[in-house]
Structures are given as structure tokens and as C-alpha cells.
Design an enzyme around this catalytic site. Sequence first.
Site, PDB file in Angstrom:
ATOM      1  CG  ASN A  94      -1.714   1.273   1.383  1.00 25.21           C
ATOM      2  OD1 ASN A  94      -2.589   1.575   0.574  1.00 25.21           O
ATOM      3  ND2 ASN A  94      -1.385   2.064   2.407  1.00 25.21           N
ATOM      4  CB  SER A 146      -3.810  -0.768  -8.339  1.00 21.81           C
ATOM      5  OG  SER A 146      -3.425  -0.162  -9.540  1.00 21.81           O
ATOM      6  CE1 TYR A 160      -0.361   7.383  -6.294  1.00 18.33           C
ATOM      7  CE2 TYR A 160      -2.296   7.707  -7.674  1.00 18.33           C
ATOM      8  CZ  TYR A 160      -1.706   7.190  -6.531  1.00 18.33           C
ATOM      9  OH  TYR A 160      -2.465   6.470  -5.639  1.00 18.33           O
ATOM     10  CE  LYS A 164      -0.736   3.676  -6.559  1.00 16.49           C
ATOM     11  NZ  LYS A 164      -0.604   2.709  -5.438  1.00 16.49           N
ATOM     12  CB  VAL A 191     -10.050   6.318  -0.383  1.00 15.71           C
ATOM     13  CG1 VAL A 191     -10.269   6.001   1.089  1.00 15.71           C
ATOM     14  CG2 VAL A 191     -10.263   5.065  -1.244  1.00 15.71           C
ATOM     15  CB  THR A 193      -6.598   9.134   2.029  1.00 17.52           C
ATOM     16  OG1 THR A 193      -6.340   9.409   0.634  1.00 17.52           O
ATOM     17  CG2 THR A 193      -7.341   7.816   2.165  1.00 17.52           C
TER      18      THR A 193
END
Length: 275
Positions: A94, A146, A160, A164, A191, A193
Site C-alpha cells: 500500500n 492500485s 503517479y 500505478k 478514498v 485520505t
Amino acid sequence: MSASIPSANPVVLLTGASRGLGLSVANLLLSNPSSSVNVISVSRSKSSQLSQLEEDYPDRFVAFQGDVSSESDNAKAVQLAIQKWSRLDALILNAGIANLSKIQDLTAESFAHQLSVNTVSLITTVRAALPYLKKAEPQGRVVFVSSGAAVGATAGWCAYNATKAAMNSICRTLANEEPELACFAVRPGVVDTDMQTQIRSQGTSVMSPSEFERFIKLHEEGKLLKPELPGSVIANLAIRGSRKDPVGSDGKGIGEVGGFVNWDAAELKGFRDSF
């Protein structure tokens, strides 16, 4: 460190657990009522939340502070798991960073750093764990966290996006090379975050207006996913995912081909049960 404790319970090594989705997954694994899971986390910083988990689960959780792209740090983390629980059953990969920059402003140094953290670390962690994962019963499991960026082209996200995409390729290749392992690349969705906070504060200068506005609206309308929703799928796959099941639309097991799959895909319905 306590003496070696032979364990019949699953042992999971989790990277990037100090905050956000990784921290949520750690909590889900440790609080799972149906299986007493042992967890070792690897992260550069040791947050107060990880220290609290060590206090709450002294026999089942170890927070190792190290660099995920370091071969020696990964080897140390794996050996800590073996010394404490005598086995290693799964990886959840992660750890990752996203430094937003248009290609015209992306320096070689910045790109190389993101490649090291997001991509090189996958190889160093897998290589350190592989001898033990191949001995796991009924099989070892590797869950790659991912992103939609793997197949996207969002402006300002070049590094990024590229890392990925590389992650998905590594997952597919690992599944092909190692028939003892079940490998999954999970797309967790958008998400709530720190990355979303970063996008809202920095994205306007590097992203296209329409792409930036999409993320702003998701936040304003309360549509960002709670980490525990995709987190439960990631945790469940690490505990009980298999090479043959779930079966994708091509008739093959997702874990067999190292498939890239959305957290809310129909094939993963059986892995979305709550903890």
C-alpha cells in the site's frame, strides 16, 4: 521482541500503514472477529496510531519503522515476522506517494524518487517475502493497492499514473511466475485520505479545470469513500483470497492472472463483508 511463537493464524505484512487507507486496513485486520490475524507494518514514520495498535495488540501487531524501497529494511521486517510468528502468509503493498507536477516541471530527481517509493519498493518487499509466501498454506497472497491512475491520464499526475501502471504489470507478472501465489491489484476508488486533501490544495495549478472540479465536487457532496469500505476488500483478500476464486469475466480466477479489479466489482461481492 518476544520469543518465537508458532502460529496457525494468518500473518500479514502491510506497507504504508501509518495513515489513511493503510491504517484502516491494519485496524480491520486486527479487529477481525472471525480470524485472529497477526500483522507487521512497514512505514518510514511510526505514527501515534501505530504505537497505539502495538499497545492494544502486543502479541499480534509489530510496527517496523523502515524504508520500503530498502532491501535490508524489508529483509529485517520479514525476519521479524518469522521470528515472532514463524510464518508469513500475505503481503498488502500500500505504500506510495503522489507529488503532483506537470511533465514540463517534473525533474528527474522527483520522478526517480516516486519510482523508488511506489515501484522499486514492490520488488524489494516481494523478493524479501517470497521464500515464505511460497510455503504458505493453502497459498500465499499478495494484494497490490492500485488506482484508477494506472489506466488514467490525469494532468499533473504523470509519475503517479506511471507507477500505478507499473504496479499492475508487476502484479500480472508475479501471478504468472509464481503459481503458488494469488495476486490481486485492487482499485480502491476515490478514498477520503490525505491524497484528496493534497489534490484540493495543489491540484488547481497542475490539473485541468474539469478534472480538478470533479474531485472538489466529490468532497463537497460527501461522495468520497470511507477508507474501511475498500479497506475491507483488501483485508479480506489478504486473509482468504485464492488463485482460482473469484472468477472474472474471462472465466479465470482474478488471483490467477493478477487481475486489476475495482473494489466494488461484482466478482468481489464475497469479500466486501464487514469486519
